[in-house]
Motif scaffolding. Structure first.
Motif, short mmCIF file in Angstrom:
data_model
loop_
_atom_site.label_atom_id
_atom_site.label_comp_id
_atom_site.label_asym_id
_atom_site.label_seq_id
_atom_site.Cartn_x
_atom_site.Cartn_y
_atom_site.Cartn_z
N GLU A 90 0.82 -1.20 0.00
CA GLU A 90 0.00 0.00 0.00
C GLU A 90 0.86 1.25 0.00
OE1 GLU A 90 -2.25 -2.87 2.91
OE2 GLU A 90 -0.18 -2.26 2.53
N CYS A 107 -2.66 0.19 -3.95
CA CYS A 107 -2.15 -1.11 -3.49
C CYS A 107 -1.64 -1.86 -4.72
CB CYS A 107 -3.25 -1.89 -2.79
SG CYS A 107 -2.80 -3.59 -2.36
N TRP A 145 -10.47 -3.10 0.63
CA TRP A 145 -9.79 -2.25 1.61
C TRP A 145 -10.50 -2.42 2.95
CZ3 TRP A 145 -5.37 0.43 0.72
CH2 TRP A 145 -4.99 0.65 -0.60
N CYS A 174 -5.00 -3.21 2.29
CA CYS A 174 -5.65 -3.85 1.15
C CYS A 174 -5.54 -5.36 1.30
CB CYS A 174 -5.08 -3.39 -0.19
SG CYS A 174 -3.40 -3.91 -0.54
#
Length: 126
Positions: free
Chosen positions: A6, A22, A36, A96
């Protein structure tokens, strides 16, 4: 080896915007459902947004719907979270997550995802 990295976190004033990214490597990104999540100190990890492998299906938590937009670029193996109208309560570490299963539409449950990034801090000041 699958890796999720990320970027894009930082400090922003309330009402401001940030875009998280990400980058995914080591897997077939175009077959992955992505999501997320975020976790604030003392709180459990909570779902923020998810997107299916093609980008045709998206789902948002009620708390961010209308303010956040999830998207993906399969050519760049990257998923994004564009955040607008940020509030102090959006302050958290944002993670993520990925599951490489094209049959997975989207999921709001952290245990459905097999791979996670290390997180990026988002701090919204009032």
């Amino acid at each position: 080896q699958v890796q999720l990295v990320e970027s894009g976190g930082g400090l922003v004033q309330a009402g401001g915007s940030l875009r998280l990214a990400c980058a995914v490597s080591g897997g077939t990104f175009s077959s992955a459902a992505m999501a997320w999540f975020r976790q604030a100190p003392g709180n459990e990890r909570e779902f923020v947004a998810a997107i299916n492998w093609s980008g045709s299906i998206k789902h948002y938590a009620d708390s961010v719907s209308g303010r956040f937009i999830i998207s993906r670029d399969n050519a760049k193996n990257t998923v994004y979270l564009q955040m607008y109208s940020l509030k102090p309560e959006d302050t958290a570490v944002y993670y993520c997550a990925a599951i490489f299963k094209r049959s997975m539409v989207v999921s709001i449950y952290y245990y459905d995802y097999d791979y996670w990034g290390q997180g990026t801090q988002v701090t919204v000041s009032s």
